[in-house]
Design a protein around this motif. Structure first.
Motif, PDB file in Angstrom:
ATOM      1  N   LEU A   1       0.820  -1.213   0.000  1.00 26.01           N
ATOM      2  CA  LEU A   1       0.000   0.000   0.000  1.00 26.01           C
ATOM      3  C   LEU A   1       0.853   1.261   0.000  1.00 26.01           C
ATOM      4  CD1 LEU A   1      -2.878  -1.004   2.447  1.00 26.01           C
ATOM      5  CD2 LEU A   1      -2.892  -0.967  -0.046  1.00 26.01           C
ATOM      6  N   LEU A   2       2.044   1.200   0.572  1.00 25.56           N
ATOM      7  CA  LEU A   2       2.934   2.366   0.532  1.00 25.56           C
ATOM      8  C   LEU A   2       3.314   2.700  -0.900  1.00 25.56           C
ATOM      9  CD1 LEU A   2       4.661   4.502   1.937  1.00 25.56           C
ATOM     10  CD2 LEU A   2       6.479   2.784   2.135  1.00 25.56           C
TER      11      LEU A   2
ATOM     12  N   TRP B   1       0.330   4.240  -2.619  1.00 25.30           N
ATOM     13  CA  TRP B   1       0.157   5.646  -2.228  1.00 25.30           C
ATOM     14  C   TRP B   1       1.162   6.547  -2.943  1.00 25.30           C
ATOM     15  CZ3 TRP B   1       3.458   8.898   0.707  1.00 25.30           C
ATOM     16  CH2 TRP B   1       2.886  10.106   1.079  1.00 25.30           C
TER      17      TRP B   1
ATOM     18  N   VAL C   1      -0.056   7.024  -6.462  1.00 23.63           N
ATOM     19  CA  VAL C   1      -1.223   7.911  -6.508  1.00 23.63           C
ATOM     20  C   VAL C   1      -0.800   9.360  -6.324  1.00 23.63           C
ATOM     21  CG1 VAL C   1      -3.357   8.535  -5.316  1.00 23.63           C
ATOM     22  CG2 VAL C   1      -2.834   6.130  -5.767  1.00 23.63           C
ATOM     23  N   GLN C   2       0.098   9.612  -5.368  1.00 24.04           N
ATOM     24  CA  GLN C   2       0.528  10.983  -5.123  1.00 24.04           C
ATOM     25  C   GLN C   2       1.380  11.527  -6.262  1.00 24.04           C
ATOM     26  OE1 GLN C   2      -0.407  13.002  -2.524  1.00 24.04           O
ATOM     27  NE2 GLN C   2      -1.851  11.328  -2.194  1.00 24.04           N
TER      28      GLN C   2
ATOM     29  N   LEU D   1      -8.262   0.830   2.947  1.00 24.31           N
ATOM     30  CA  LEU D   1      -7.212   1.776   2.565  1.00 24.31           C
ATOM     31  C   LEU D   1      -6.891   1.668   1.089  1.00 24.31           C
ATOM     32  CD1 LEU D   1      -4.742   1.655   5.583  1.00 24.31           C
ATOM     33  CD2 LEU D   1      -6.159   3.570   4.859  1.00 24.31           C
TER      34      LEU D   1
ATOM     35  N   MET E   1      -7.368   4.754  -1.521  1.00 24.97           N
ATOM     36  CA  MET E   1      -6.301   5.240  -2.401  1.00 24.97           C
ATOM     37  C   MET E   1      -6.747   5.222  -3.854  1.00 24.97           C
ATOM     38  SD  MET E   1      -2.942   3.455  -0.717  1.00 24.97           S
ATOM     39  CE  MET E   1      -2.503   3.741   1.000  1.00 24.97           C
TER      40      MET E   1
ATOM     41  N   VAL F   1      -8.899   8.214  -4.533  1.00 25.62           N
ATOM     42  CA  VAL F   1      -8.075   9.406  -4.751  1.00 25.62           C
ATOM     43  C   VAL F   1      -7.461   9.369  -6.142  1.00 25.62           C
ATOM     44  CG1 VAL F   1      -6.075  10.686  -3.920  1.00 25.62           C
ATOM     45  CG2 VAL F   1      -7.624   9.618  -2.284  1.00 25.62           C
ATOM     46  N   TRP F   2      -7.006   8.198  -6.573  1.00 23.30           N
ATOM     47  CA  TRP F   2      -6.472   8.026  -7.929  1.00 23.30           C
ATOM     48  C   TRP F   2      -7.527   8.404  -8.969  1.00 23.30           C
ATOM     49  CZ3 TRP F   2      -2.140   6.694 -10.667  1.00 23.30           C
ATOM     50  CH2 TRP F   2      -2.304   6.145 -11.938  1.00 23.30           C
TER      51      TRP F   2
END
Length: 939
Positions: free
Chosen positions: A313-314, A317, A320-321, A383, A387, A390-391
């Motif tokens: 998941l890191l 993320w 995505v960011q 989570l 994410m 957000v994507w």
């Protein structure tokens, strides 16, 4: 490949890894060591108890024998009762495996008995000392020997990755030679770890873990950076390394898996490339996660599963960011990231609830999940979905991403249908999808610089698709489930959410159908669902709640259709009208939970009422307030009456003395307090409208208005206290206390301070005595005195059952009495001044108190105060109130001081004579009353 070219990111990630090791890894290992030491302690305690029993047997045998023992006896072997002592491997001393046998016969064997007792005592002392020494050794082993070895293994793994990076930056070796040396280095570490296994398990674990981390990094770089091997072969080799890592972790311990995964997750950041390869990255990450989940299924190492999920998941993320836009206006990982998140969800479903035992023990006979394992499952899925939401937003809400998000929701809902323990995740996913749709704008940009695109058609299409999946799907799936009410609840809540989202987005646009008609159509749809449920499963108890939910939806959408047609002023009215039928339906169906609708409906009705704008007219009494607030008030009164009836009984049944559960009592208290508030609001707003017409919100308060509000609030408090005492519901007294507080505050800040005619030019009327001052001061004073007396009765009824309420009542009684005495005193003073000055009694500026019109006014204060004190004395005698007698004495004392200090100097002639004569006669009469009634009664 890497998403970072800055070398500082390497050290940042390294610091994060070290921090995670000490914040997560060390506590986890400490917990494991503590649990092990606890098991050893329990075993040692059991052994100590058995030794104590044997000591007691020896002591009994050593007592003098009154009956001769037989010549021969069977020896009792302590060794037969004692069991081997299981101690940790790292203990520096061990107990003997077996206690020596002690034979006991009829002959005297004192030396043997003494030796046995000494041996048992020594063993007991050794057992007592063992736990502390074992605990000390475990902590020392954890932080001294093993901790440094584990950090060393991690450093070796990072050294291999740094070597690859250094050789790449400096161009020292050819790509093929770099990869070959890195692979050789990893194999050497694996061989060294196997060789050290018989000598030091901790060092072996460290070397094995570093070796697998190096192999992961080398194979990843061979394809993603140098393109030395094709993707298919690299996938096979990485899968083989993953399988080898799993086998090594099972052989050497969980640390191999932890360090191997940590090195694998750091590899994409430590090894850089000019061109990103998202496919290789996410395949690489998925293989690591598969290994972690397989280890969990085999050994239930939850920390291994948690680390694998957190690392995956890191990277999600970070992707995505980053939101990297390519030159062709596509995003990096546009397909790979959605597929990876779907794969994570499917893997977690199979890992924690799947019955297909490929390699593991999760199945029908497996132990249930612990709380932390279920938390890992829920947090990981939600989570990952968050994410991806957000994507989706960063990508301009493209339909391609929407397809994956809806697909993800469908996967989780099917899993929830198959495994009831996953319902929370499935419903959470549905809520996330609806929330994402709610924030989606009607005009979006697909990427920076693009022209905004109209998305109304897409939003409508998504609403229709979600409506079919959630509304119809929730109803259809409810058949055959263990808890059908939850799926019916999904259908009902989804329809309400979609209707609300559509109304917010399109309320200002012309649609093919009007909003009331859409609401009626949804009500008809749920009516069909309710009818089908009743016909097919009406006799099944679990489906009664589903039927009730769809009936509730029918009522709710009809309640929404009417305000949409007639205006916002009817929203609270219609919703309130629906509350008693809902409670009645729950009562008749014996579905207690339907009563809980009031927990949600009550704040909704109050919010709708406050947002209505209060569209009143200038007509007094008969205006919108009478039905806009009055009907909800009556509905809550009726709801409270229904809640007091036994469940399943007809309306003619006798009311329940007490409700069944604390939740029922709390719900009834909520309904009663809401009814009290609405009654208070109705009275207050009607008074405001009576004085100010349609401008009731913005108009200033007047003296008569504030006095009227205070009088009505005090009267309402009086009624509530009477009801509370009749029904034996002490909680309602809190509402009366609140109303008294508001009334006292209104009197204090109105007639006594800011609206006092003595300080402001307020016309109180030309008629002596019978004017606004009599109404504004004496009426509230009488109300406060009556309430103080009622609170005295209420305090006696409450007793010590509710200490907080009893203490509040004890404080409120003298406070109300003080407000009453002061208000009445100011009132009689104003009435005396109005008799001599006319309608305006205000003191001119700078002439505070000293502006007296005549000696008659000065003398009138004495008469007024003495008369006021006499009235208080009579009331005190009638009610046998000691505080009231004290207050009356204080008022009379003030009149005495005025006569002797002011009247003696300020009055002349007959006024001075009348002042002293009147004072004397009044005091004689009051003294007689004290002697005749108060003292005799006390005697």
């Amino acid at each position: 490949m890497s998403f970072f070219d800055d070398d500082e990111m390497v050290f940042v990630l390294f610091g994060i890894l070290i921090g995670l090791f000490f914040l997560v890894g060390v506590p986890v290992m400490a917990v494991v060591a503590y649990r092990r030491s606890g098991e050893y302690g329990q075993r040692l305690a059991s052994l100590q108890a058995r030794i104590g029993v044997l000591e007691e047997q020896l002591r009994q045998q050593m007592l003098p024998q009154t009956v001769p023992a037989p010549a021969t006896s069977t020896p009792i072997s302590i060794a037969a009762a004692a069991k081997p002592i299981d101690v940790p491997e790292d203990a520096d001393a061990a107990l003997p495996a077996e206690m020596p046998a002690v034979g006991i016969s009829g002959e005297s064997q004192a030396p043997q008995q003494d030796a046995a007792v000494a041996n048992a005592a020594a063993s007991s002392e050794l057992v007592a000392q063992k736990p502390a020494r074992s605990e000390a050794l475990s902590l020392e082993l954890l932080f001294g020997a093993r901790g440094f070895v584990w950090i060393g293994g991690l450093s070796i793994a990072l050294a291999g990755a740094f070597f690859v990076k250094y050789s790449l930056d400096q161009g020292l070796l050819s790509p093929l030679l770099r990869i070959a040396l890195a692979l050789l280095f990893g194999l050497v570490l694996l061989v060294a770890g196997e060789w050290m296994r018989g000598r030091s398990r901790s060092i072996a674990q460290s070397l094995i873990a570093a070796g697998f981390a190096d192999l992961f990094a080398s194979l990843f770089a061979a394809h993603a950076i140098y393109d030395l091997i094709p993707a298919a072969l690299d996938f096979i080799l990485l899968g083989a390394v993953t399988a080898g890592g799993i086998l090594a972790a099972l052989r050497h311990g969980p640390f191999v898996g932890l360090v191997g995964m940590a090195g694998g997750f750091l590899t994409p950041a430590l090894v850089s490339s000019n061109e990103p390869h998202p496919t290789a990255l996410f395949v690489f990450l998925f293989l690591i996660l598969v290994g972690a989940m397989l280890l969990w299924r085999r050994r239930r190492w939850w920390y291994v599963a948690a680390l694998g999920l957190a690392g995956s998941l890191l990277w999600v993320w970070l992707t995505v960011q980053l939101n990297w836009i390519e030159t062709d206006n596509t995003r990096l990982g546009e397909i790979e990231l959605p597929v990876f998140i779907l794969a994570i969800s499917a893997l977690l479903i199979w890992t924690f609830d799947g019955r297909l035992a490929v390699w593991g023990r999760t199945g029908p006979g497996a132990a249930p999940l612990t709380q932390i394992e279920r938390l890992i499952d829920i947090a990981g899925n939600l989570l990952a979905a968050l994410m991806f939401a957000v994507w989706l937003a960063n990508g301009g809400y493209s339909l391609f991403d929407w397809m994956f998000l809806i697909g993800l929701m469908v996967v989780h809902l099917f899993a929830a249908r198959r495994y009831p323990s996953r319902e929370l995740i499935g419903f959470g996913m549905a809520a996330l999808v609806l929330a994402t749709l709610a924030v989606m704008p009607l005009q979006t940009r697909f990427f920076a610089g693009a022209v905004p695109a109209e998305r109304s058609g897409d939003v409508i299409g998504l609403m229709i698709a979600l409506g079919v999946l959630l509304i119809a799907g929730g109803y259809g799936v409810s058949f055959g489930t263990i808890r059908p009410a939850r799926w019916s609840g999904l259908s009902v809540l989804a329809s309400a959410a979609l209707f609300a989202i559509a109304y917010v987005d399109f309320r200002h646009r012309e649609l093919l159908l009007s909003w009331p008609l859409i609401s009626i159509l949804l009500a008809g749809l749920h009516l069909i669902f309710a009818e089908r449920l009743f016909n097919r499963r009406g006799s099944d108890l679990p489906y009664r709640a589903s039927f009730a939910l769809h009936c509730l939806a029918v009522i709710g959408f009809i309640a929404a259709a009417i305000p949409l047609q007639v205006g916002a002023g009817w929203v609270a009215v219609i919703w309130a009208l629906m509350l008693p039928p809902v409670i009645w339906i729950g009562d008749r169906l014996q579905e207690i939970w339907l009563r809980r609708v009031a927990w949600v409906a009550t704040p909704g009705i109050l919010i709708a009422l406050l947002l209505s704008g209060f569209p009143v007219s200038d007509r007094p009494i008969l205006n919108w307030l009478l039905y806009g607030v009055g009907i909800p008030f009556l509905c809550f009164v009726a709801s409270g009456w229904l809640l007091r009836r036994p469940v399943g009984q007809p309306a003619t049944a006798s009311p329940m003395a007490t409700l069944s559960t604390a939740e029922d009592r709390g719900l009834l208290l909520l309904v009663d307090l809401t009814a009290s508030f609405l009654g208070f609001l109705l009275i207050s707003l009607e008074v405001r409208q009576f004085f100010h017409g349609a401008q009731l919100v913005a108009a200033d308060f007047s003296l008569t208005e504030v006095a009227t509000l205070a009088i009505l609030w005090l009267a309402a408090a009086h009624v509530i206290i009477r009801i509370a005492l009749q029904r034996d519901e002490a909680k309602l007294i809190w509402a009366a206390l609140l109303l008294c507080l508001l009334a006292a505050a209104a009197v204090l800040f109105g007639p006594l301070l800011f609206l006092n005619p003595l300080f402001n030019e307020i016309d109180i009327g030309t008629t002596p005595i019978f004017n606004r001052a009599l109404y504004a001061y004496l009426a509230p004073a009488v109300g406060c005195l009556v309430l103080a007396h009622n609170f005295e009765r209420a305090g006696s009824a409450v007793g010590t059952g509710d200490s907080d309420l009893a203490a509040t009542i004890r404080i409120s009684k003298p406070a109300l009495g003080a407000v009453a005495i002061v208000t009445g005193f100011v009132g009689v003073s104003i009435l005396n001044r109005q008799f001599f000055t006319g309608p305006i009694v205000a003191w001119p500026s700078g002439l505070f108190i000293t502006d007296l019109k005549s000696d008659g006014e000065l003398y009138g204060y004495s008469l007024a105060w003495l008369g006021y004190g006499a009235v208080l004395i009579l009331l005190a005698i009638t009610t046998d109130s000691r505080p009231l007698r004290h207050a009356a004495a204080g008022v009379i004392l003030l009149a005495i001081l005025k006569v002797f200090l002011i009247d003696a100097a300020g009055l002349t002639g007959l006024y001075r004579v009348a002042s002293f004569l009147g004072l004397g006669l009044c005091l004689i009469v009051l003294g007689y009353l004290y002697q005749r009634f108060v003292l005799v009664r006390r005697a």
